[in-house]
Design a protein around this motif. Structure first.
Motif, PDB file in Angstrom:
ATOM      1  N   MET A   1       0.862  -1.190   0.000  1.00 55.69           N
ATOM      2  CA  MET A   1       0.000   0.000   0.000  1.00 55.69           C
ATOM      3  C   MET A   1       0.893   1.233   0.000  1.00 55.69           C
ATOM      4  O   MET A   1       1.749   1.393   0.872  1.00 55.69           O
ATOM      5  N   ASP A   2       0.706   2.091  -0.996  1.00 54.43           N
ATOM      6  CA  ASP A   2       1.450   3.347  -1.107  1.00 54.43           C
ATOM      7  C   ASP A   2       0.432   4.492  -1.012  1.00 54.43           C
ATOM      8  O   ASP A   2      -0.345   4.748  -1.940  1.00 54.43           O
ATOM      9  N   SER A   3       0.420   5.180   0.140  1.00 58.03           N
ATOM     10  CA  SER A   3      -0.543   6.268   0.375  1.00 58.03           C
ATOM     11  C   SER A   3       0.101   7.642   0.292  1.00 58.03           C
ATOM     12  O   SER A   3      -0.506   8.634   0.702  1.00 58.03           O
ATOM     13  N   SER A   4       1.324   7.720  -0.242  1.00 60.77           N
ATOM     14  CA  SER A   4       2.016   9.023  -0.286  1.00 60.77           C
ATOM     15  C   SER A   4       1.284  10.017  -1.181  1.00 60.77           C
ATOM     16  O   SER A   4       1.095  11.187  -0.806  1.00 60.77           O
TER      17      SER A   4
ATOM     18  N   CYS B   1      -1.879   9.930  -2.032  1.00 60.42           N
ATOM     19  CA  CYS B   1      -3.171  10.226  -1.416  1.00 60.42           C
ATOM     20  C   CYS B   1      -3.016  11.290  -0.328  1.00 60.42           C
ATOM     21  O   CYS B   1      -3.809  12.234  -0.230  1.00 60.42           O
ATOM     22  N   LEU B   2      -1.971  11.158   0.498  1.00 63.35           N
ATOM     23  CA  LEU B   2      -1.735  12.141   1.562  1.00 63.35           C
ATOM     24  C   LEU B   2      -1.350  13.499   0.986  1.00 63.35           C
ATOM     25  O   LEU B   2      -1.721  14.556   1.532  1.00 63.35           O
TER      26      LEU B   2
ATOM     27  N   LYS C   1      -6.333   8.048  -5.179  1.00 61.86           N
ATOM     28  CA  LYS C   1      -6.551   6.816  -4.433  1.00 61.86           C
ATOM     29  C   LYS C   1      -5.230   6.252  -3.909  1.00 61.86           C
ATOM     30  O   LYS C   1      -4.163   6.556  -4.413  1.00 61.86           O
ATOM     31  N   ILE C   2      -5.367   5.435  -2.900  1.00 63.58           N
ATOM     32  CA  ILE C   2      -4.185   4.732  -2.375  1.00 63.58           C
ATOM     33  C   ILE C   2      -3.773   3.660  -3.379  1.00 63.58           C
ATOM     34  O   ILE C   2      -4.590   2.891  -3.877  1.00 63.58           O
ATOM     35  N   ASP C   3      -2.479   3.647  -3.674  1.00 68.61           N
ATOM     36  CA  ASP C   3      -1.938   2.650  -4.618  1.00 68.61           C
ATOM     37  C   ASP C   3      -1.776   1.325  -3.881  1.00 68.61           C
ATOM     38  O   ASP C   3      -0.958   1.208  -2.976  1.00 68.61           O
TER      39      ASP C   3
END
Length: 197
Positions: free
Chosen positions: A52-55, A57-58, A127-129
């Motif tokens: 999960m890559d949320s960078s 998204c943040l 979206k979160i990757d």
């Protein structure tokens, strides 16, 4: 008058016989050796892998990392420097106008730059990757194996032929005996001679 006695001696012998024989002596007994390798199963499993890559998204919500700020800092510094320099140039130009004081310049500046910026980033636009790899299992099966080693009995056959033994106890013979008396010539020389009258 019988003068010769002939005696015939017969052949005397003994015959002994032995029958033929076949013997089978057992030298080494039969042997069986068995070696068994049991079944073996090796299982190598890999669990589910999820990334999960949320960078991004943040970032879309206005929450940046220290690295992002470090990347943006040089560009913002240059932009701020350009804006301050332009502001001082404009202030200098206004001060050259007749009747313009510093207080008048500050008042115009405060009135012209009255803007309010609000940043609402509670709803992400990116979206979160997410990516994942399914679980896997590898089976390594070694089949059971059985090895049998046979050793047959070692045998030798011995044949003894029949035999005949002839033992001669007495050979055949002919015995000739002279049983007549003596012949005297002249007959008067015989001590038992009696002259006939």
């Amino acid at each position: 008058m019988q003068l010769i006695k002939i005696t015939s001696v017969p052949l005397k012998y003994t015959i002994s016989t032995e029958n033929a024989r076949l013997t089978v002596p057992q030298i080494e007994p039969a042997e069986m050796n068995q070696k068994t390798t049991p079944l073996k199963i090796n299982i190598d499993t890999e669990p589910v892998k999820m990334r999960m890559d949320s960078s991004e998204c943040l970032k879309s919500m206005g929450m940046k990392s220290v690295a992002d700020y470090a990347k943006e800092a040089p560009a913002k510094t240059q932009q701020t420097t350009n804006e301050v320099t332009a502001e001082y140039v404009q202030m200098g130009n206004k001060m050259t106008q007749p009747g313009m004081t510093i207080a008048e310049v500050m008042r115009e500046k405060s009135l012209s730059n009255t803007t309010i910026e609000t940043v609402i980033g509670s709803i992400p636009s990116v979206k979160i990757d997410m990516s994942w790899e399914p679980a896997s299992a590898k089976f390594d099966v070694r089949r059971s194996k059985s090895e049998t080693d046979w050793k047959t009995a070692a045998q030798e056959m011995e044949f003894i032929p029949s035999s005949i033994r002839l033992e001669i106890e007495q050979y055949a013979d002919v015995i000739i005996e002279y049983i007549g008396g003596h012949n005297y010539v002249p007959p008067s020389s015989n001590p038992d001679y009696e002259e006939n009258e």
